[in-house]
Design a protein around this motif. Structure first.
Motif, short mmCIF file in Angstrom:
data_model
loop_
_atom_site.label_atom_id
_atom_site.label_comp_id
_atom_site.label_asym_id
_atom_site.label_seq_id
_atom_site.Cartn_x
_atom_site.Cartn_y
_atom_site.Cartn_z
N MET A 1 30.46 25.12 3.36
CA MET A 1 29.34 25.34 2.47
C MET A 1 29.80 26.24 1.32
SD MET A 1 25.55 25.90 3.45
CE MET A 1 24.67 27.36 3.22
N ALA A 2 29.37 25.94 0.16
CA ALA A 2 29.77 26.70 -1.03
C ALA A 2 29.08 28.05 -1.07
CB ALA A 2 29.42 25.90 -2.28
N SER A 3 29.77 29.01 -1.66
CA SER A 3 29.16 30.32 -1.83
C SER A 3 28.06 30.22 -2.89
CB SER A 3 30.22 31.34 -2.24
OG SER A 3 30.75 31.01 -3.49
N ALA A 8 25.83 28.03 -7.92
CA ALA A 8 25.14 28.22 -9.20
C ALA A 8 25.99 27.72 -10.36
CB ALA A 8 24.79 29.69 -9.39
N THR A 9 27.29 27.96 -10.28
CA THR A 9 28.19 27.48 -11.33
C THR A 9 28.22 25.97 -11.37
OG1 THR A 9 29.56 29.45 -11.02
CG2 THR A 9 30.55 27.61 -12.19
N TYR A 10 28.30 25.34 -10.21
CA TYR A 10 28.28 23.88 -10.15
C TYR A 10 26.97 23.33 -10.71
CZ TYR A 10 32.49 23.77 -7.25
OH TYR A 10 33.77 23.89 -6.77
N ALA A 11 25.87 23.99 -10.39
CA ALA A 11 24.57 23.55 -10.90
C ALA A 11 24.55 23.64 -12.42
CB ALA A 11 23.46 24.40 -10.29
N ALA A 34 20.58 21.08 -2.95
CA ALA A 34 21.91 20.84 -2.40
C ALA A 34 22.13 21.57 -1.07
CB ALA A 34 22.97 21.28 -3.40
N GLY A 35 21.18 22.40 -0.69
CA GLY A 35 21.31 23.12 0.58
C GLY A 35 22.10 24.41 0.45
N ALA A 36 22.27 24.89 -0.77
CA ALA A 36 22.97 26.16 -1.01
C ALA A 36 22.11 27.03 -1.91
CB ALA A 36 24.33 25.90 -1.65
N PRO A 37 20.99 27.53 -1.38
CA PRO A 37 20.05 28.28 -2.23
C PRO A 37 20.68 29.54 -2.83
CG PRO A 37 19.48 28.51 0.08
CD PRO A 37 20.58 27.51 0.01
#
Length: 109
Positions: A1-3, A8-11, A34-37
């Motif tokens: 899972m992404a930090s 946020a950067t990917y978004a 994306a499941g990474a709030p």
């Protein structure tokens, strides 16, 4: 899972790629989906940092900031800049040679 910061950067990159305005609400919405709030404060800080910037331009010109200025300035200055640069290099070389003598002894003395 992404930090969270990476998410946020990917978004922000997704929003820029789609040509949409980068806002904190959109960043939070994308990361939650994306499941990474991401906490809203971090989304707000990122959105403010990217406000008014062309993300696609920033990505295509990575590392070109300092070098392009120096390369563009060299032809404009003509031969004077090259001569001044050569003198500066010669002076540095002389200083390096003199530094051995300052110690009072040589390597093989």
């Amino acid at each position: 899972m992404a930090s969270p910061d990476l998410a946020a950067t990917y978004a922000a990159l997704i929003l820029a790629d789609e040509g949409l305005e980068i806002t904190s609400e959109k960043i939070v919405e994308l990361t939650t989906a994306a499941g990474a709030p991401v906490e809203p404060i971090w989304a707000t800080l990122l959105a403010k940092a990217l406000e008014g910037k062309d993300i696609k331009d920033m990505l295509t010109n990575v590392g070109a900031g300092g070098a392009s200025v120096a390369v563009a300035a060299a032809p404009a200055a003509g031969g004077a800049a090259a001569a001044a640069e050569e003198k500066a290099e010669e002076k540095k070389e002389e200083e390096k040679e003199e530094s051995d003598d300052d110690m009072g002894f040589g390597l093989f003395d």
